[in-house]
Design an enzyme around this catalytic site. Sequence first.
Site, short mmCIF file in Angstrom:
data_model
loop_
_atom_site.label_atom_id
_atom_site.label_comp_id
_atom_site.label_asym_id
_atom_site.label_seq_id
_atom_site.Cartn_x
_atom_site.Cartn_y
_atom_site.Cartn_z
N ASP A 117 0.33 -1.32 0.03
CA ASP A 117 0.25 0.00 0.16
C ASP A 117 0.61 0.83 0.04
O ASP A 117 2.06 1.41 0.51
CB ASP A 117 -0.47 -0.21 1.51
N HIS A 118 0.76 1.76 -0.56
CA HIS A 118 0.78 3.43 -0.35
C HIS A 118 2.92 3.52 -0.55
O HIS A 118 3.16 3.64 0.22
CB HIS A 118 0.21 5.17 1.23
N GLU A 129 -2.32 6.67 -8.19
CA GLU A 129 -3.33 8.07 -7.82
C GLU A 129 -3.02 9.38 -7.91
O GLU A 129 -2.07 9.75 -7.78
CB GLU A 129 -2.64 7.07 -6.32
N HIS A 185 -9.80 4.56 -1.62
CA HIS A 185 -9.06 4.69 -0.46
C HIS A 185 -10.10 5.31 1.06
O HIS A 185 -11.48 5.85 0.10
CB HIS A 185 -7.80 5.34 -0.94
N SER A 209 -12.25 3.88 6.03
CA SER A 209 -13.36 3.50 7.22
C SER A 209 -14.15 4.99 7.23
O SER A 209 -14.07 6.47 7.23
CB SER A 209 -12.02 3.59 8.03
N THR A 240 -8.10 2.60 9.03
CA THR A 240 -8.34 3.38 10.81
C THR A 240 -9.64 2.01 11.67
O THR A 240 -9.38 2.16 12.90
CB THR A 240 -8.96 4.50 10.44
#
Length: 310
Positions: A91-92, A145, A226, A229, A251
């Site tokens: 991720d990221h 992204e 993305h 949460s 989160t």
Amino acid sequence: MTAIGAFKNTGKESLRDVLTRLDKEGAALGHFNVADQTLLRAVVAAGAETELPVIVGASEGEREFFGARQLAALVKSERQESDVPIFLNADHTHSLAKAIEAAKAGFDSVVIDFSALPFEQNVACTKEAVQAIKAINPAILAEGEIGNIGTGSEIHETAQGDPKTLTTPEEARQFVEATGIDILAPAVGNMHGMLQSMVQGKAKKHLDIERIAQIKQAAGVFLTLHGGSGTDDEHFRKAIAAGINIIHINTELRVAWRQSLAESLARDPNEVVPYKILQPVVDAVKQVVSSRLRLFHGEPAGAGAVGSVA
Ligand code: G3H
Ligand code: ZN
């Protein structure tokens, strides 16, 4: 709606195969971040409980703590014993070196995140990373992204991101064409992390559904949402119908992890056996993951989501 139990792990289905199938069926693949083995066990157990495939995700910070190669080895081992497919996403990822490290470690996909750079530089850096990881593993999926949805799967004082940088369909089309990515992560009203009001269930994130549908049409690739949460359940359903294929949740897991750990420690101050302290934490996080997975596959979500009780 996906039939529960329809996903069998033969060890042969790729991430692309599962995404293609879910895209046709109008369901989304749940992506859940892990920083340690307690969280990993919870995500794997939720996949087993719901009989639905999952993506295990780890950001650069989470990989640093866990160990990228160590996490890849554990997920590989879990997948060998699992009845449902389990995938692993880096991720990221903010540098070429970290993208290459993940590809070499055997990750199924990499989120190449140069979204903080101006558009042209984002294109150039993303394209370079896409080519590098596909040279290592041609089957790996590359995600790019655009837009600003803030950083940090944490509890924030104020809203993250910049509503002025919502992704446009034209930008999405250009970005996909210029970079060769397989998956696009747009800014569509989503944001990383939760506000305290969201943790308490008093507020929900809302998405620009029309924009998602337009971006899907223009981009013609898989889409990731993305910052999942705290998103309104109905907006999740509509976003999936509009073309979202992967949904990232972090989160909510972290909140469940911390709350259940505090409760478990408080229950008996003399308890020192790690697996006795940590099993309730696995169970609490698993409940959150299972609830989200069911929702993403058109099932009633059931209890368990963070903020589900106001
Ligand atoms: O990449 C991870 C996510 O986008 C998670 O966002 O913490 O708001 O669920 P979240
Ligand atoms: Zn994210």
